[in-house]
Write an enzyme that holds these catalytic residues in place. Structure first.
Site, short mmCIF file in Angstrom:
data_model
loop_
_atom_site.label_atom_id
_atom_site.label_comp_id
_atom_site.label_asym_id
_atom_site.label_seq_id
_atom_site.Cartn_x
_atom_site.Cartn_y
_atom_site.Cartn_z
N LYS A 160 -73.55 -117.13 -5.79
CA LYS A 160 -74.48 -116.01 -5.98
C LYS A 160 -75.76 -116.17 -5.18
CE LYS A 160 -72.80 -114.66 -10.56
NZ LYS A 160 -73.13 -114.43 -11.98
N LYS B 144 -60.57 -110.88 -5.79
CA LYS B 144 -60.67 -110.41 -7.17
C LYS B 144 -61.21 -108.99 -7.21
CE LYS B 144 -62.68 -111.71 -11.64
NZ LYS B 144 -63.55 -112.66 -12.36
N LYS C 266 -66.66 -105.03 -9.32
CA LYS C 266 -67.48 -103.82 -9.39
C LYS C 266 -68.51 -103.77 -8.26
CE LYS C 266 -69.90 -106.24 -13.10
NZ LYS C 266 -70.04 -106.29 -14.56
#
Length: 350
Positions: A128, A211, A214
């Site tokens: 991240k 994966k 969103k």
């Protein structure tokens, strides 16, 4: 007959009530991956005779900056998704994390238990923060301790997670073990990860090696739980596939990531195994399979999007459910954090 008493081995969680805890970040646009990997299983677990506690982890969401109005809307929308997916507030405790202050309190105590080396091994911070790690928030670095607090605050013994979240449960076990060892107690359980089902990791409809996310720039890569029936059907019919028919056995999908993903999704939606799906459609092309998958997905998912819309049209009921859930959660959490203070030597005189 021997007079020697044989004591059975003690398992770490033998003295703890079976209890499931899991949480989802309310960061908007929950997807089919969230439904199959989490929400559908959450609803099933609440009928297995085990206490279930589900949390919208809004304190985790703010490890990166959030627009306050968007965070409020997304928290309510995530709650609507839980309820529409079958999580029953009369059977499970459903609440948002920030309404139970004990989460933050126990997280600090665990910050003083966890080791820097453990945090440095956590892969999600690296993913991240990327190359801008120096500019990331301290919360983004330390949030695994908060995640451990989320779980252990309720003495949870089981945590439904996807494969990519196993590392956090392992860290939680390490923290529980170290705390118990440091203070000579058997106070925190060592929770077990629950990884079940045919589609615990749902992949992108455009790239079977990634994966479903969103945050993917392409909306066609995912099924959003807010998508209507026409949109769901269209996305599945346009999902990327190969030119080969479906094989006779699951082994034949090993080098076909897009085909394997669609078969796994069908299996999870239909409560079948992937082997059963392959046996049913063996030799058929995707011209037959994708319409069948689209029809199945619409049948299962369109009622969820419809109910979510109904709930979001008047959020009063959502707020009431979250408030009541927070009261129920606090009734479990407060005694546990107070006992933790006591074990650590804090004076508690009020």
């Amino acid at each position: 007959m021997s007079d020697t008493t044989v004591t059975p081995p003690v398992t770490p969680n033998a003295n703890f009530k079976p209890r499931i805890f899991s949480g989802i970040q309310p960061s908007g646009n929950l997807t089919l991956g969230n439904y199959l990997g989490a929400l559908k299983r959450f609803a099933q677990k609440q009928d297995e005779g085990i206490e279930t506690i589900y949390c919208l982890v809004d304190m985790h969401a703010i490890t990166v900056w959030q627009d306050p109005e968007a965070l409020r809307r997304q928290t309510r929308e995530a709650a609507a998704a839980f309820i529409a997916s079958g999580v029953d507030p009369s059977k499970s405790i459903l609440f948002n994390q920030s309404q139970v202050g004990a989460h933050a309190e126990l997280a600090w105590l665990f910050n003083c238990t966890a080791r820097l080396g453990w945090m440095n091994r956590m892969t999600q911070f690296k993913d991240k923060a990327g190359k801008n790690a120096e500019k990331a928030s301290l919360g983004l670095y330390a949030y695994p301790a908060l995640m451990a607090a989320d779980i252990l605050l309720y003495h949870a013994t089981m945590v439904p997670v996807g494969e990519d979240q196993k590392q956090h449960v392992e860290l939680t076990r390490d923290i529980a073990n170290k705390f118990n060892h440091d203070f000579g107690v058997d106070f925190f359980p060592e929770p077990e990860p629950l990884i079940e089902g045919a589609a615990t990791r749902v992949m992108s409809l455009r790239d079977g090696s990634k994966k479903m996310s969103k945050s993917d720039p392409s909306d066609a890569s995912r099924i959003n739980l807010t998508d209507d029936a026409d949109t769901i059907a269209k996305k599945f019919r346009k999902a990327r596939t190969d030119a080969e028919p479906l094989p006779e056995t699951v082994d034949g999908l090993s080098e076909r990531p897009e085909a394997r993903n669609l078969v796994n999704i069908y299996a999870a939606l239909a409560d079948m195994t992937s082997a059963q799906v392959v046996a049913e459609f063996a030799g058929k092309g995707f011209g037959d399979f994708k319409p069948a998958l689209a029809d199945l997905a619409v049948d299962k998912l369109a009622p969820i999007s419809t109910e979510m819309k109904r709930l979001m049209d008047d959020v009063t009921e959502i707020d009431r459910i979250l408030g009541k859930g927070a009261e129920q959660a606090d009734a479990i959490a407060r005694p546990i954090v107070e006992k933790t203070y006591d074990i650590m030597g804090m004076v508690r005189s009020r």
